[in-house]
Design a protein around this motif. Structure first.
Motif, PDB file in Angstrom:
ATOM      1  N   LEU A   1      17.426   7.144  -5.721  1.00 59.69           N
ATOM      2  CA  LEU A   1      16.499   7.700  -6.699  1.00 59.69           C
ATOM      3  C   LEU A   1      16.588   6.915  -8.001  1.00 59.69           C
ATOM      4  CD1 LEU A   1      14.398   9.785  -7.520  1.00 59.69           C
ATOM      5  CD2 LEU A   1      16.274  11.367  -8.072  1.00 59.69           C
ATOM      6  N   ALA A   2      17.819   6.598  -8.420  1.00 63.54           N
ATOM      7  CA  ALA A   2      18.012   5.822  -9.646  1.00 63.54           C
ATOM      8  C   ALA A   2      17.377   4.437  -9.514  1.00 63.54           C
ATOM      9  CB  ALA A   2      19.504   5.697  -9.962  1.00 63.54           C
ATOM     10  N   ALA A   3      17.585   3.782  -8.368  1.00 65.21           N
ATOM     11  CA  ALA A   3      17.021   2.450  -8.145  1.00 65.21           C
ATOM     12  C   ALA A   3      15.498   2.508  -8.120  1.00 65.21           C
ATOM     13  CB  ALA A   3      17.553   1.867  -6.843  1.00 65.21           C
ATOM     14  N   THR A   4      14.947   3.542  -7.493  1.00 66.03           N
ATOM     15  CA  THR A   4      13.495   3.707  -7.432  1.00 66.03           C
ATOM     16  C   THR A   4      12.916   3.867  -8.827  1.00 66.03           C
ATOM     17  OG1 THR A   4      13.650   4.741  -5.240  1.00 66.03           O
ATOM     18  CG2 THR A   4      11.636   5.130  -6.488  1.00 66.03           C
ATOM     19  N   ASN A   5      13.548   4.693  -9.637  1.00 67.27           N
ATOM     20  CA  ASN A   5      13.076   4.903 -11.012  1.00 67.27           C
ATOM     21  C   ASN A   5      13.120   3.612 -11.816  1.00 67.27           C
ATOM     22  OD1 ASN A   5      12.591   7.597 -10.506  1.00 67.27           O
ATOM     23  ND2 ASN A   5      14.508   8.315 -11.412  1.00 67.27           N
ATOM     24  N   GLU A   6      14.185   2.847 -11.637  1.00 64.57           N
ATOM     25  CA  GLU A   6      14.311   1.579 -12.369  1.00 64.57           C
ATOM     26  C   GLU A   6      13.194   0.604 -11.987  1.00 64.57           C
ATOM     27  OE1 GLU A   6      18.204   0.079 -11.563  1.00 64.57           O
ATOM     28  OE2 GLU A   6      19.214   1.797 -12.505  1.00 64.57           O
TER      29      GLU A   6
ATOM     30  N   GLY B   1       0.777  -1.231   0.000  1.00 64.39           N
ATOM     31  CA  GLY B   1       0.000   0.000   0.000  1.00 64.39           C
ATOM     32  C   GLY B   1       0.808   1.279   0.000  1.00 64.39           C
ATOM     33  N   VAL B   2       2.132   1.176  -0.016  1.00 63.36           N
ATOM     34  CA  VAL B   2       2.963   2.369  -0.196  1.00 63.36           C
ATOM     35  C   VAL B   2       2.901   2.718  -1.681  1.00 63.36           C
ATOM     36  CG1 VAL B   2       5.262   3.371   0.035  1.00 63.36           C
ATOM     37  CG2 VAL B   2       4.472   1.691   1.705  1.00 63.36           C
ATOM     38  N   THR B   3       2.389   3.899  -2.008  1.00 60.71           N
ATOM     39  CA  THR B   3       2.181   4.260  -3.413  1.00 60.71           C
ATOM     40  C   THR B   3       3.474   4.779  -4.043  1.00 60.71           C
ATOM     41  OG1 THR B   3       1.602   6.565  -2.980  1.00 60.71           O
ATOM     42  CG2 THR B   3      -0.186   4.943  -2.830  1.00 60.71           C
ATOM     43  N   PRO B   4       3.567   4.756  -5.371  1.00 59.30           N
ATOM     44  CA  PRO B   4       4.743   5.344  -6.029  1.00 59.30           C
ATOM     45  C   PRO B   4       4.981   6.792  -5.621  1.00 59.30           C
ATOM     46  CG  PRO B   4       3.521   4.007  -7.590  1.00 59.30           C
ATOM     47  CD  PRO B   4       2.688   4.065  -6.342  1.00 59.30           C
ATOM     48  N   VAL B   5       3.912   7.583  -5.469  1.00 56.55           N
ATOM     49  CA  VAL B   5       4.075   8.974  -5.049  1.00 56.55           C
ATOM     50  C   VAL B   5       4.687   9.041  -3.657  1.00 56.55           C
ATOM     51  CG1 VAL B   5       2.836  11.077  -4.394  1.00 56.55           C
ATOM     52  CG2 VAL B   5       2.262   9.905  -6.522  1.00 56.55           C
ATOM     53  N   MET B   6       4.228   8.201  -2.733  1.00 57.40           N
ATOM     54  CA  MET B   6       4.789   8.181  -1.379  1.00 57.40           C
ATOM     55  C   MET B   6       6.269   7.844  -1.401  1.00 57.40           C
ATOM     56  SD  MET B   6       1.595   6.229   0.466  1.00 57.40           S
ATOM     57  CE  MET B   6       2.372   5.999   2.067  1.00 57.40           C
ATOM     58  N   VAL B   7       6.632   6.869  -2.227  1.00 58.64           N
ATOM     59  CA  VAL B   7       8.042   6.474  -2.322  1.00 58.64           C
ATOM     60  C   VAL B   7       8.888   7.636  -2.844  1.00 58.64           C
ATOM     61  CG1 VAL B   7       9.691   4.929  -3.435  1.00 58.64           C
ATOM     62  CG2 VAL B   7       7.479   4.041  -2.662  1.00 58.64           C
ATOM     63  N   LYS B   8       8.437   8.263  -3.920  1.00 57.93           N
ATOM     64  CA  LYS B   8       9.204   9.373  -4.491  1.00 57.93           C
ATOM     65  C   LYS B   8       9.332  10.522  -3.490  1.00 57.93           C
ATOM     66  CE  LYS B   8      10.647   8.557  -8.703  1.00 57.93           C
ATOM     67  NZ  LYS B   8      10.500   9.516  -9.778  1.00 57.93           N
ATOM     68  N   GLU B   9       8.258  10.837  -2.777  1.00 59.58           N
ATOM     69  CA  GLU B   9       8.314  11.922  -1.801  1.00 59.58           C
ATOM     70  C   GLU B   9       9.287  11.598  -0.679  1.00 59.58           C
ATOM     71  OE1 GLU B   9       6.960  14.989  -2.103  1.00 59.58           O
ATOM     72  OE2 GLU B   9       6.488  14.238  -4.098  1.00 59.58           O
TER      73      GLU B   9
ATOM     74  N   ALA C   1      10.094  -0.585 -14.355  1.00 58.63           N
ATOM     75  CA  ALA C   1       9.962  -2.008 -14.657  1.00 58.63           C
ATOM     76  C   ALA C   1       8.564  -2.536 -14.332  1.00 58.63           C
ATOM     77  CB  ALA C   1      11.009  -2.802 -13.882  1.00 58.63           C
ATOM     78  N   ARG C   2       7.877  -1.862 -13.429  1.00 60.43           N
ATOM     79  CA  ARG C   2       6.517  -2.262 -13.052  1.00 60.43           C
ATOM     80  C   ARG C   2       5.456  -1.574 -13.916  1.00 60.43           C
ATOM     81  NH1 ARG C   2       6.350  -4.725  -7.776  1.00 60.43           N
ATOM     82  NH2 ARG C   2       4.207  -4.009  -7.444  1.00 60.43           N
ATOM     83  N   GLY C   3       5.916  -0.850 -14.940  1.00 59.80           N
ATOM     84  CA  GLY C   3       4.993  -0.220 -15.866  1.00 59.80           C
ATOM     85  C   GLY C   3       4.452   1.116 -15.411  1.00 59.80           C
ATOM     86  N   ILE C   4       5.093   1.719 -14.433  1.00 61.95           N
ATOM     87  CA  ILE C   4       4.647   3.018 -13.916  1.00 61.95           C
ATOM     88  C   ILE C   4       5.350   4.118 -14.706  1.00 61.95           C
ATOM     89  CG2 ILE C   4       4.627   4.532 -11.889  1.00 61.95           C
ATOM     90  CD1 ILE C   4       4.601   1.843 -10.238  1.00 61.95           C
ATOM     91  N   LYS C   5       4.568   4.991 -15.321  1.00 53.94           N
ATOM     92  CA  LYS C   5       5.118   6.031 -16.194  1.00 53.94           C
ATOM     93  C   LYS C   5       5.688   7.181 -15.356  1.00 53.94           C
ATOM     94  CE  LYS C   5       3.960   8.587 -20.428  1.00 53.94           C
ATOM     95  NZ  LYS C   5       4.699   9.810 -20.055  1.00 53.94           N
ATOM     96  N   LEU C   6       6.879   7.580 -15.705  1.00 46.50           N
ATOM     97  CA  LEU C   6       7.552   8.700 -15.032  1.00 46.50           C
ATOM     98  C   LEU C   6       7.688   9.857 -16.015  1.00 46.50           C
ATOM     99  CD1 LEU C   6      10.365   6.761 -13.135  1.00 46.50           C
ATOM    100  CD2 LEU C   6       8.100   7.431 -12.288  1.00 46.50           C
ATOM    101  N   PRO C   7       7.642  11.125 -15.536  1.00 45.02           N
ATOM    102  CA  PRO C   7       7.504  11.509 -14.131  1.00 45.02           C
ATOM    103  C   PRO C   7       6.082  11.325 -13.619  1.00 45.02           C
ATOM    104  CG  PRO C   7       7.467  13.466 -15.499  1.00 45.02           C
ATOM    105  CD  PRO C   7       7.770  12.310 -16.427  1.00 45.02           C
ATOM    106  N   LEU C   8       5.974  11.173 -12.301  1.00 42.61           N
ATOM    107  CA  LEU C   8       4.676  11.135 -11.659  1.00 42.61           C
ATOM    108  C   LEU C   8       4.082  12.543 -11.636  1.00 42.61           C
ATOM    109  CD1 LEU C   8       5.584   8.875  -8.592  1.00 42.61           C
ATOM    110  CD2 LEU C   8       4.589   8.153 -10.781  1.00 42.61           C
ATOM    111  N   ALA C   9       2.822  12.644 -11.279  1.00 40.52           N
ATOM    112  CA  ALA C   9       2.171  13.953 -11.189  1.00 40.52           C
ATOM    113  C   ALA C   9       2.908  14.845 -10.186  1.00 40.52           C
ATOM    114  CB  ALA C   9       0.717  13.778 -10.756  1.00 40.52           C
ATOM    115  N   GLY C  10       3.030  16.138 -10.511  1.00 39.92           N
ATOM    116  CA  GLY C  10       3.716  17.083  -9.637  1.00 39.92           C
ATOM    117  C   GLY C  10       3.012  17.217  -8.290  1.00 39.92           C
ATOM    118  N   GLN C  11       3.788  17.455  -7.237  1.00 38.79           N
ATOM    119  CA  GLN C  11       3.243  17.556  -5.881  1.00 38.79           C
ATOM    120  C   GLN C  11       3.606  18.875  -5.198  1.00 38.79           C
ATOM    121  OE1 GLN C  11       1.231  15.091  -4.736  1.00 38.79           O
ATOM    122  NE2 GLN C  11       1.552  13.945  -6.632  1.00 38.79           N
ATOM    123  N   ALA C  12       4.302  19.770  -5.905  1.00 40.48           N
ATOM    124  CA  ALA C  12       4.757  21.024  -5.288  1.00 40.48           C
ATOM    125  C   ALA C  12       3.577  21.941  -4.985  1.00 40.48           C
ATOM    126  CB  ALA C  12       5.744  21.735  -6.204  1.00 40.48           C
TER     127      ALA C  12
END
Length: 227
Positions: A89-94, A63-71, A98-109
């Motif tokens: 950051l590089a490992a997270t992006n890889e 349940g940890v979302t990609p956005v949570m991980v990036k933040e 690989a899981r089919g998640i498109k980067l960049p994620l939606a902006g959060q600023a």
């Protein structure tokens, strides 16, 4: 050849302790997403890159979302420095790619370069008290802390303040030598509702990844903050 072939006795005890004993210790359990957010944060803090790579997919399943991980990774820069965070950051992006998640994620600023200091000071005061509204004036590093650490990162969406204080606490626990800051952030966590019991649970769940000395130091800081 895997570790089960080369180190079977170690793997048996390590996996039992980490996955069974610690995870299910009565009174020390945490919800899966909270537990994994803390574990990923301490792995960043202690530079456990290989274990981070193995735990990130598990965290996403819990349940940890990609956005949570990036933040979490972005915020780590202020506590660990670019030199230690960029490989994560590089490992997270890889792994996300690989899981089919498109980067960049939606902006959060939520801040601009013009209002980041003002809004960062507001967040500091919300966490630590009204006296922080003047702390940024003490010198350029204090100003950077307010504008950059809090204004650039703590104000972002994707994680709430309670979650952000938890991951900061975990970064500090895991890198060691930051007991003064760790005690302050233990108090900041408590101010937001992450009480003593919760913080001890977080340390307990992270102990296999950071060892006993830093875990015991963290408990001491929690107790000091609670006083």
């Amino acid at each position: 050849m895997g570790y089960y072939e080369t180190d079977p006795e170690f793997m048996e005890r390590m996996e039992y302790f980490t996955l069974e004993e610690v995870a299910n210790e009565p009174g020390q359990e945490l919800p899966g997403d909270v537990r994994y957010l803390a574990i990923l944060s301490v792995l960043l803090g202690c530079q456990g890159l290989e274990v981070y790579k193995s735990k990130l997919p598990e965290a996403l399943e819990q349940g940890v979302t990609p956005v949570m991980v990036k933040e979490m990774v972005y915020q780590a820069v202020d506590y660990l420095g670019l030199g230690r965070v960029m490989p994560f950051l590089a490992a997270t992006n890889e792994i996300l790619t690989a899981r089919g998640i498109k980067l960049p994620l939606a902006g959060q600023a939520t801040t601009t370069l013009e209002d980041r200091l003002e809004k960062g000071v507001q967040v500091q005061a919300e966490i630590f008290g009204e006296h922080m509204k003047e702390a940024w004036k003490a010198g350029h590093i204090n100003r950077w802390l307010a504008a950059n650490c809090f204004g650039d990162y703590y104000t972002r969406e994707g994680l709430g303040l309670k979650q952000r204080e938890l991951i900061t606490f975990c970064f500090l626990v895991a890198q060691g030598g930051c007991e003064l800051q760790l005690t302050a952030h233990a108090k900041g966590n408590m101010n937001l509702g992450n009480d003593k019991d919760f913080l001890i649970r977080a340390v307990s769940q992270c102990l296999p990844y950071i060892g006993y000395p830093r875990s015991l130091n963290a408990i001491s800081c929690i107790n000091k903050a609670a006083e």
